[in-house]
Scaffold this motif. Structure first.
Motif, PDB file in Angstrom:
ATOM      1  N   ILE A 205       0.832  -1.202   0.000  1.00 40.11           N
ATOM      2  CA  ILE A 205       0.000   0.000   0.000  1.00 40.11           C
ATOM      3  C   ILE A 205       0.870   1.257   0.000  1.00 40.11           C
ATOM      4  N   ASP A 207       4.067   2.809   2.814  1.00 41.49           N
ATOM      5  CA  ASP A 207       4.165   3.132   4.226  1.00 41.49           C
ATOM      6  C   ASP A 207       5.531   3.741   4.510  1.00 41.49           C
ATOM      7  N   VAL A 331      -2.951   4.895   1.561  1.00 43.62           N
ATOM      8  CA  VAL A 331      -4.399   5.008   1.708  1.00 43.62           C
ATOM      9  C   VAL A 331      -4.819   6.471   1.652  1.00 43.62           C
TER      10      VAL A 331
END
Length: 352
Positions: A205, A207, A331
């Motif tokens: 995702i 990070d 996100v």
């Protein structure tokens, strides 16, 4: 295809007008970038006042921090700078990829280079569990896929004629390679034990929580930014008048190869540093082009500063909105990027 890059305005023909615009826009973006880093330093589960920030900064300048504010600033400043260089790298890679493919909707991940990085990183997490080796494996995977694509599309990239045929071939090749990488990634995720699955998903995702401050991403960004600025006029020609590039004195084949290799190296640097963070390399160049035009003499530094600022602020939100828990920054960039990009497309349609 030219209309995609000149839908809102044409390149400024007056050199002084272009310099005047850059002299107005770039200082504002530079101030915003500095402000975003300061915001990242003072915000968190434990906030810092500006007086504490100043004292903590003095501690860092004169040695190792000995107080809580100094320790917090040490952690937050390093993370903010890592986020800035990652965002700037992704945005600059997006500018180059869009110029190479002559499509403002392209992004750094469109050719599957991030897929190669994901395969290398996730394989290391799954089979070895060595965190210090993950970044190196991701960089190696991205470069391997980039070299594979370069070899497969070398004949088309070196062509001196129109890009109308070579760009789709390069794009389709990248999509096929990305699909293969995606299948390998799905296989690894399906067999990963629960103890390592969370780390693998967070890495995919995007990070910054486990990222480390390094000099190499800054060196790569600086070298390629200098190259891009020195060739900004040629990139303008490649993006808008590729069919007539040779008559305008531009070696379009050599420029395509350098654009591809530069974008691939930037993507590999960003992905290995922070994982697959989406939308930065897509919306930042597009937003800057929409706001200030397609002239790469301004677009290159503007998109880089805007991309770094955007990712720093997104990471600040990711680590503070549900503190002490932290969200993957990818996100946040996606949640912001989707509506912003749809709004940009809607406004572009209305202007047309």
């Amino acid at each position: 295809m030219t209309s995609l890059f000149s839908a809102r305005q044409r390149l400024p023909v007056n050199k002084s007008a272009a310099a005047q615009r850059a002299g107005l826009v770039l200082p504002i973006l530079l101030a915003a970038a500095i402000g975003s880093v300061l915001i990242a330093c003072v915000c968190g589960s434990v906030s810092l006042s500006f007086a504490e920030l100043w004292q903590a900064l003095l501690e860092l300048l004169y040695g190792q921090p000995t107080t809580l504010p100094g320790s917090l600033l040490d952690l937050r400043l390093g993370r903010a700078l890592t986020g800035f260089v990652t965002g700037a790298t992704l945005a600059l890679s997006g500018v180059m990829m869009q110029a190479l493919l002559r499509n403002p909707l392209a992004d750094p991940y469109v050719l599957g280079i991030s897929g190669g990085a994901s395969v290398g990183a996730l394989a290391t997490i799954l089979f070895f569990g060595l965190s210090w080796l993950v970044d190196l494996a991701a960089f190696a995977g991205a470069i391997s896929v980039a070299l594979l694509l370069f070899g497969l599309a070398y004949h088309d990239l070196r062509g001196a004629g129109s890009t109308d045929g070579s760009a789709p071939i390069l794009l389709l090749t990248g999509v096929i390679v990305a699909t293969g990488c995606g299948a390998v990634i799905t296989l690894m995720l399906s067999i990963a034990p629960d103890s390592r699955l969370r780390g693998m998903v967070f890495w995919m995702i995007g990070d910054l929580s486990n990222s480390q401050s390094r000099y190499l991403p800054w060196v790569i960004l600086a070298i390629i930014a200098v190259f891009a600025m020195r060739n900004a006029r040629s990139i303008n020609v490649a993006a808008m008048h590729a069919d007539n590039a040779s008559t305008l004195g531009v070696n379009i084949g050599r420029l395509r190869q350098l654009l591809f290799l530069s974008a691939a190296l930037l993507t590999a640097s960003a992905v290995s540093n922070a994982g697959s963070i989406g939308f930065v390399g897509l919306i930042m160049p597009h937003a800057c082009r929409f706001a200030w035009g397609p002239d790469h003499r301004l677009l290159i530094p503007a998109a880089s500063l805007a991309g770094g600022c955007f990712l720093v602020l997104a990471d600040t939100v990711a680590r503070t909105v549900v503190a002490p828990q932290q969200l993957p920054v990818g996100v946040i960039t996606a949640m912001v990027g989707v509506p912003v990009f749809l709004l940009q497309l809607h406004q572009l349609r209305r202007r047309r």
